[in-house]
Write an enzyme that holds these catalytic residues in place. Sequence first.
Site, PDB file in Angstrom:
ATOM      1  N   GLU A  46       8.323  55.159  51.075  1.00 27.81           N
ATOM      2  CA  GLU A  46       6.914  55.508  50.816  1.00 27.81           C
ATOM      3  C   GLU A  46       6.748  56.969  51.209  1.00 27.81           C
ATOM      4  O   GLU A  46       6.570  57.292  52.384  1.00 27.81           O
ATOM      5  CB  GLU A  46       5.975  54.616  51.651  1.00 27.81           C
ATOM      6  CG  GLU A  46       6.010  53.141  51.277  1.00 27.81           C
ATOM      7  CD  GLU A  46       5.270  52.826  49.991  1.00 27.81           C
ATOM      8  OE1 GLU A  46       4.609  53.726  49.436  1.00 27.81           O
ATOM      9  OE2 GLU A  46       5.357  51.677  49.536  1.00 27.81           O
ATOM     10  N   THR A  90      18.131  58.887  62.185  1.00 27.25           N
ATOM     11  CA  THR A  90      19.443  59.050  61.540  1.00 27.25           C
ATOM     12  C   THR A  90      20.352  57.871  61.866  1.00 27.25           C
ATOM     13  O   THR A  90      21.049  57.342  60.991  1.00 27.25           O
ATOM     14  CB  THR A  90      20.104  60.373  61.996  1.00 27.25           C
ATOM     15  OG1 THR A  90      19.228  61.449  61.659  1.00 27.25           O
ATOM     16  CG2 THR A  90      21.447  60.596  61.325  1.00 27.25           C
ATOM     17  N   SER A 150       7.680  62.193  54.753  1.00 25.82           N
ATOM     18  CA  SER A 150       7.709  63.236  53.727  1.00 25.82           C
ATOM     19  C   SER A 150       8.824  62.983  52.720  1.00 25.82           C
ATOM     20  O   SER A 150       9.821  62.318  53.023  1.00 25.82           O
ATOM     21  CB  SER A 150       7.925  64.603  54.375  1.00 25.82           C
ATOM     22  OG  SER A 150       9.241  64.690  54.899  1.00 25.82           O
ATOM     23  N   THR A 151       8.648  63.544  51.529  1.00 26.18           N
ATOM     24  CA  THR A 151       9.674  63.427  50.480  1.00 26.18           C
ATOM     25  C   THR A 151      10.975  64.068  50.939  1.00 26.18           C
ATOM     26  O   THR A 151      12.061  63.538  50.691  1.00 26.18           O
ATOM     27  CB  THR A 151       9.164  64.080  49.181  1.00 26.18           C
ATOM     28  OG1 THR A 151       8.014  63.348  48.730  1.00 26.18           O
ATOM     29  CG2 THR A 151      10.220  64.048  48.090  1.00 26.18           C
ATOM     30  N   CYS A 170      -1.370  60.107  52.580  1.00 27.13           N
ATOM     31  CA  CYS A 170      -0.479  60.300  51.422  1.00 27.13           C
ATOM     32  C   CYS A 170      -1.270  60.140  50.118  1.00 27.13           C
ATOM     33  O   CYS A 170      -0.849  60.618  49.071  1.00 27.13           O
ATOM     34  CB  CYS A 170       0.701  59.337  51.481  1.00 27.13           C
ATOM     35  SG  CYS A 170       0.217  57.645  51.769  1.00 27.13           S
ATOM     36  N   THR A 227       7.878  54.734  60.685  1.00 21.87           N
ATOM     37  CA  THR A 227       6.520  55.033  60.228  1.00 21.87           C
ATOM     38  C   THR A 227       6.129  56.465  60.575  1.00 21.87           C
ATOM     39  O   THR A 227       6.761  57.116  61.405  1.00 21.87           O
ATOM     40  CB  THR A 227       5.500  54.042  60.828  1.00 21.87           C
ATOM     41  OG1 THR A 227       5.506  54.160  62.254  1.00 21.87           O
ATOM     42  CG2 THR A 227       5.823  52.607  60.445  1.00 21.87           C
ATOM     43  N   ALA A 228       5.049  56.929  59.937  1.00 21.87           N
ATOM     44  CA  ALA A 228       4.604  58.314  60.077  1.00 21.87           C
ATOM     45  C   ALA A 228       3.402  58.408  61.017  1.00 21.87           C
ATOM     46  O   ALA A 228       2.754  57.402  61.319  1.00 21.87           O
ATOM     47  CB  ALA A 228       4.246  58.871  58.704  1.00 21.87           C
TER      48      ALA A 228
END
Length: 440
Positions: free
Chosen positions: A215, A178, A194-195, A249, A111-112
């Site tokens: 997302e 990762t 982020s994209t 977002c 999550t961000a």
Amino acid sequence: QASLEDYEETVKKAKEAWKVWADIPAPKRGEIVRQIGDALRQKIKVLGSLVSLEMGKIFVEGVGEVQEYVDVCDYAVGLSRMIGGPILPSERPGHALIEQWNPVGLVGIITAFNFPVAVYGWNSAIAMICGNACLWKGAPTTSLISVAVTKIIAKVLEDNKVPGAICSLVCGGADIGTAMARDERMDLLSFTGSTKVGKQVALMVQERFGRSLLELGGNNAIIVFEDADLNLVIPSALFAAVGTAGQRCTTARRLFLHESIHDEVVAKLAKAYAQVRIGDPWDSDTLYGPLHTKEAVKMFLDAVEQAKQQGGSVVCGGKVINRPGNYVEPTIVTGLPHNAPIVHTETFAPILYVLKFKEEEEVFAWNNEVKQGLSSSIFTKDLGRIFRWLGPKGSDCGIVNVNIPTSGAEIGGAFGGEKHTGGGRESGSDSWKLYMRRST
């Protein structure tokens, strides 16, 4: 922060815990999720305060975010009695043809910082009733709230005599992210961010033929036609552009105004911006708090500079506020063309680009010309236009609004977007299917 050794131990515990969880009937899993919702309800104000303290959003938004998790728990409880596949007519005599849905196993959830509770809630509540265990990696800058939420969940699980490891947590940075993306044991990886990072995650997961739910970014537009109710438009545009200091977002970054009302709306909006109460996010009068990090302040200043270089005029804002913390002025920029490079860049900050248009067809195309496809809004009273907007040649976004702003969402509808937003869907509708595998 966890080491890779800690991560390894946690994955093993979560996989073991899944064996217990998968055997519990779905409605019983739903009952435990209901108790998690109740436990969060009891702590909603303290958790909201912690979100506000750690992320920087205003207190009511922090509480609102925890409320979303509570609401998704309620939603998931009902869903736990409704998940099912059809029994289909078999062409072979004396045979049955059934579609059964089974859990995928272990769901990794990254999550961000901007929604450090709600996004985990959407994923975990649905994943849990589907019979999955969860492994959460929150943003490195919001680890306190990750720990607090996980402790609340673990207590509920353990009070029900099931392992707390069903909802495991690993705090960490890109190394842990990762490891999750590359790990064959992650049966689904749900990533919010982020994209740019999402693209790397998608490639790593795809390389091992894993499943991902993405997302990612949004470059969302509000389109205002000449027949719009401006009493709705001004507060909506303000809230969508300035709420959470532009760090959603679903924040409105582009405001397309019909040329006949452009100047009037800009003047009214600038007046509204001047009244935004800026201050300590914990103060109940505050509407607008700081940006999350010093890097965000730098990105804000760079974007304002680029907007000026590309021909934009700063109507209001554009500067750093002289006070402790990462505060910047909510900003409106006019005079840029719809395809200016900066307009096509998602800057995670409270900058609104105001653009002029003449015709419906061109502005629908301009809405769709950015790489992202998350949220979009039009303001109009024309019924034909509304249905064209919702139709095949209208908005290409996952969320398509009429006479309401771009930001915010309802848990009953699938949340997510198209194109560089990643194509994922979370929360409502049939998004539960993403957390399960189908056996025919």
